[in-house]
Design a protein around this motif. Structure first.
Motif, PDB file in Angstrom:
ATOM      1  N   CYS A  81       0.818  -1.216   0.000  1.00  0.00           N
ATOM      2  CA  CYS A  81       0.000   0.000   0.000  1.00  0.00           C
ATOM      3  C   CYS A  81       0.849   1.262   0.000  1.00  0.00           C
ATOM      4  O   CYS A  81       0.427   2.285   0.544  1.00  0.00           O
ATOM      5  N   THR A  82       2.036   1.204  -0.562  1.00  0.00           N
ATOM      6  CA  THR A  82       2.876   2.402  -0.620  1.00  0.00           C
ATOM      7  C   THR A  82       3.256   2.695  -2.067  1.00  0.00           C
ATOM      8  O   THR A  82       3.352   1.785  -2.896  1.00  0.00           O
ATOM      9  N   GLU A  83       3.473   3.970  -2.354  1.00  0.00           N
ATOM     10  CA  GLU A  83       3.994   4.379  -3.654  1.00  0.00           C
ATOM     11  C   GLU A  83       4.555   5.791  -3.513  1.00  0.00           C
ATOM     12  O   GLU A  83       4.228   6.515  -2.576  1.00  0.00           O
ATOM     13  N   GLN A  84       5.401   6.143  -4.453  1.00  0.00           N
ATOM     14  CA  GLN A  84       5.936   7.507  -4.539  1.00  0.00           C
ATOM     15  C   GLN A  84       5.745   7.966  -5.978  1.00  0.00           C
ATOM     16  O   GLN A  84       6.546   7.624  -6.857  1.00  0.00           O
ATOM     17  N   LEU A  85       4.695   8.715  -6.231  1.00  0.00           N
ATOM     18  CA  LEU A  85       4.333   9.047  -7.605  1.00  0.00           C
ATOM     19  C   LEU A  85       5.429   9.805  -8.339  1.00  0.00           C
ATOM     20  O   LEU A  85       5.608   9.634  -9.544  1.00  0.00           O
ATOM     21  N   PHE A  86       6.159  10.657  -7.629  1.00  0.00           N
ATOM     22  CA  PHE A  86       7.171  11.464  -8.292  1.00  0.00           C
ATOM     23  C   PHE A  86       8.532  10.765  -8.367  1.00  0.00           C
ATOM     24  O   PHE A  86       9.494  11.319  -8.898  1.00  0.00           O
ATOM     25  N   ASP A  87       8.603   9.546  -7.846  1.00  0.00           N
ATOM     26  CA  ASP A  87       9.805   8.714  -7.981  1.00  0.00           C
ATOM     27  C   ASP A  87       9.350   7.261  -7.975  1.00  0.00           C
ATOM     28  O   ASP A  87       9.819   6.439  -7.190  1.00  0.00           O
ATOM     29  N   TYR A  88       8.429   6.953  -8.887  1.00  0.00           N
ATOM     30  CA  TYR A  88       7.718   5.681  -8.801  1.00  0.00           C
ATOM     31  C   TYR A  88       8.629   4.489  -9.045  1.00  0.00           C
ATOM     32  O   TYR A  88       8.591   3.505  -8.303  1.00  0.00           O
ATOM     33  N   SER A 142      -9.635  -2.220 -20.190  1.00  0.00           N
ATOM     34  CA  SER A 142      -9.458  -0.919 -20.819  1.00  0.00           C
ATOM     35  C   SER A 142      -7.973  -0.581 -20.936  1.00  0.00           C
ATOM     36  O   SER A 142      -7.163  -0.965 -20.075  1.00  0.00           O
ATOM     37  N   PRO A 143      -7.582   0.153 -21.993  1.00  0.00           N
ATOM     38  CA  PRO A 143      -6.178   0.555 -22.112  1.00  0.00           C
ATOM     39  C   PRO A 143      -5.793   1.518 -21.000  1.00  0.00           C
ATOM     40  O   PRO A 143      -6.625   2.273 -20.491  1.00  0.00           O
ATOM     41  N   LEU A 144      -4.527   1.478 -20.624  1.00  0.00           N
ATOM     42  CA  LEU A 144      -4.004   2.357 -19.583  1.00  0.00           C
ATOM     43  C   LEU A 144      -3.516   3.635 -20.260  1.00  0.00           C
ATOM     44  O   LEU A 144      -2.489   3.643 -20.933  1.00  0.00           O
ATOM     45  N   ASN A 145      -4.262   4.706 -20.054  1.00  0.00           N
ATOM     46  CA  ASN A 145      -4.010   5.950 -20.781  1.00  0.00           C
ATOM     47  C   ASN A 145      -4.184   7.147 -19.853  1.00  0.00           C
ATOM     48  O   ASN A 145      -4.859   8.112 -20.174  1.00  0.00           O
ATOM     49  N   LEU A 151       2.051   7.431 -15.711  1.00  0.00           N
ATOM     50  CA  LEU A 151       2.520   6.456 -16.689  1.00  0.00           C
ATOM     51  C   LEU A 151       3.498   5.439 -16.092  1.00  0.00           C
ATOM     52  O   LEU A 151       3.411   4.243 -16.407  1.00  0.00           O
ATOM     53  N   PRO A 152       4.437   5.843 -15.221  1.00  0.00           N
ATOM     54  CA  PRO A 152       5.316   4.836 -14.616  1.00  0.00           C
ATOM     55  C   PRO A 152       4.535   3.803 -13.792  1.00  0.00           C
ATOM     56  O   PRO A 152       4.860   2.608 -13.839  1.00  0.00           O
ATOM     57  N   ARG A 153       3.529   4.244 -13.060  1.00  0.00           N
ATOM     58  CA  ARG A 153       2.731   3.294 -12.274  1.00  0.00           C
ATOM     59  C   ARG A 153       1.978   2.340 -13.186  1.00  0.00           C
ATOM     60  O   ARG A 153       1.942   1.121 -12.946  1.00  0.00           O
ATOM     61  N   ALA A 154       1.354   2.886 -14.227  1.00  0.00           N
ATOM     62  CA  ALA A 154       0.592   2.050 -15.153  1.00  0.00           C
ATOM     63  C   ALA A 154       1.482   1.005 -15.814  1.00  0.00           C
ATOM     64  O   ALA A 154       1.059  -0.142 -16.039  1.00  0.00           O
ATOM     65  N   ALA A 155       2.721   1.386 -16.115  1.00  0.00           N
ATOM     66  CA  ALA A 155       3.632   0.463 -16.794  1.00  0.00           C
ATOM     67  C   ALA A 155       4.213  -0.586 -15.856  1.00  0.00           C
ATOM     68  O   ALA A 155       4.431  -1.741 -16.257  1.00  0.00           O
ATOM     69  N   HIS A 156       4.469  -0.213 -14.610  1.00  0.00           N
ATOM     70  CA  HIS A 156       5.188  -1.111 -13.706  1.00  0.00           C
ATOM     71  C   HIS A 156       4.294  -1.986 -12.833  1.00  0.00           C
ATOM     72  O   HIS A 156       4.693  -3.109 -12.492  1.00  0.00           O
TER      73      HIS A 156
END
Length: 349
Positions: A81-88, A142-145, A151-156
């Motif tokens: 339950c953790t993430e860092q959006l600006f350094d994903y 659905s596509p991730l858009n 975008l890094p979160r969607a890809a990883h």
């Protein structure tokens, strides 16, 4: 009497907005619940909720190495339950290293954990407005858009399935959450409070913009439902977590106008979204998105129970105001994120 051994779960970020709700939900469901936290001062609040705290973090390499060699704490389920959006990406790689270490320790005693990995529905991007032609919800297919920052979160996030040598995995994508300390719905109350002083609620979005939220405690129950479901059904799957229906901005705004007694009502100027810099709160308000959760409901039998945001806005407002008065850490995190996001948008001078 049953002699079945209780199952154990570790929740990373157990002092965070989603993580704490998830940990408390597992406690209510009878699981032996552990919470991983970075700061010593947060441990007491976990103990008060019958959550056993573990001090450590994915970024602590020594802690990760020790985790692979210990067998004192082994887990049937691990919830990230953790993430860092600006350094994903960096945080993601650290998290995967920790998950693998924890799973390795559990494997040594014959347990193959289920990892429930948190992402988010904004990874899909927007849908049309309420009533627009060909409006349809985002599904897991659905596509991730989503926006550039996501975008890094969607890809990883889906890469978590690549670690089937040590654990099974599920990716969950909750909608924006509300309730308790408020998360990103909290700043909406701040906007309404300022509007009450000004006499009008100014919104730079279309009144038909779709706001599809979920109460954080309902979201947490979805994690438990996935953990307790037939493993063969849920492993390798992505699940959206969304409320039983969406609300429109107009519904939410009308509820805020009534509760805050905003004499001039709400006025909408969606054209401003397209012509200039809009603060992040207004951007989120205007992020029209309908998200389907039929797959989750079908596979694990989950149902949301709490009132929609507009239906109980006064109750949610008072909970947020209490969190602000207590200087709640999650309120501070959201306020810090909003300031950072707004600063990123500001033009160079």
């Amino acid at each position: 009497m049953s002699d079945m051994k209780p199952k154990s779960v570790l929740v990373t970020g157990a002092n965070g907005y989603i993580g704490n709700a998830v940990a408390r939900a597992f406690v209510r469901a009878g699981w032996i619940t552990y919470g991983l936290v970075r700061n010593q001062e947060t441990r007491e609040s976990l103990r008060a909720n019958e959550i056993t705290s573990i001090l450590g973090s994915a970024g602590d390499k020594a802690f990760v190495e020790r985790s692979a060699n210990q067998t004192k704490f082994v887990f049937n389920v691990i919830v990230s339950c953790t993430e860092q959006l600006f350094d994903y990406v960096s945080h993601y790689n650290d998290t995967v290293a920790l998950l693998r270490a924890l799973a390795e320790a559990s494997n040594k005693v014959g347990i193959r954990p289920l990892v429930i990995f948190s992402s988010g529905c904004k990874d899909y991007g927007t849908t049309g407005l309420d009533g627009s032609e060909d409006l349809a919800p985002h599904t897991e297919e659905s596509p991730l858009n989503g926006p550039l920052v996501l975008l890094p979160r969607a890809a990883h996030a889906p890469k978590i399935f690549e670690h089937a040598d040590l654990f099974d995995a599920v990716v969950v994508r909750p909608t924006t959450l509300y309730g308790l300390s408020g998360s990103f719905y909290g700043p909406i109350f701040d906007v309404a409070a300022k509007a009450a002083d000004k006499g009008v609620l100014e919104l730079t979005a279309d009144p038909k913009s779709i706001m599809h939220g979920t109460h954080v405690d309902d979201c947490a129950e979805a994690y438990v439902a996935i953990a307790e479901a037939d493993r063969s059904v849920v492993k390798g799957q992505c699940y959206n977590i969304s409320g039983r229906r969406y609300e429109t901005l107009e519904e939410v705004a009308n509820a805020l106008v009534e509760d805050y007694k905003i004499k001039g009502g709400a006025v909408y100027s969606p054209e401003k979204q397209k012509t200039g810099v809009v603060d992040v709160v207004q951007f989120l308000i205007g992020f029209s998105q309908w998200v389907g959760s039929e797959k989750l409901r079908r596979d694990v039998g989950w149902r949301d129970k709490r009132q929609l945001f507009s239906e109980a806005v006064h109750t949610y407002r008072k909970a947020y105001e209490a969190a602000v008065a207590q200087n709640h850490g999650n309120v501070q995190k959201i306020q810090s994120f909003v300031r950072m996001a707004d600063a990123v948008q500001e033009p160079d001078t």
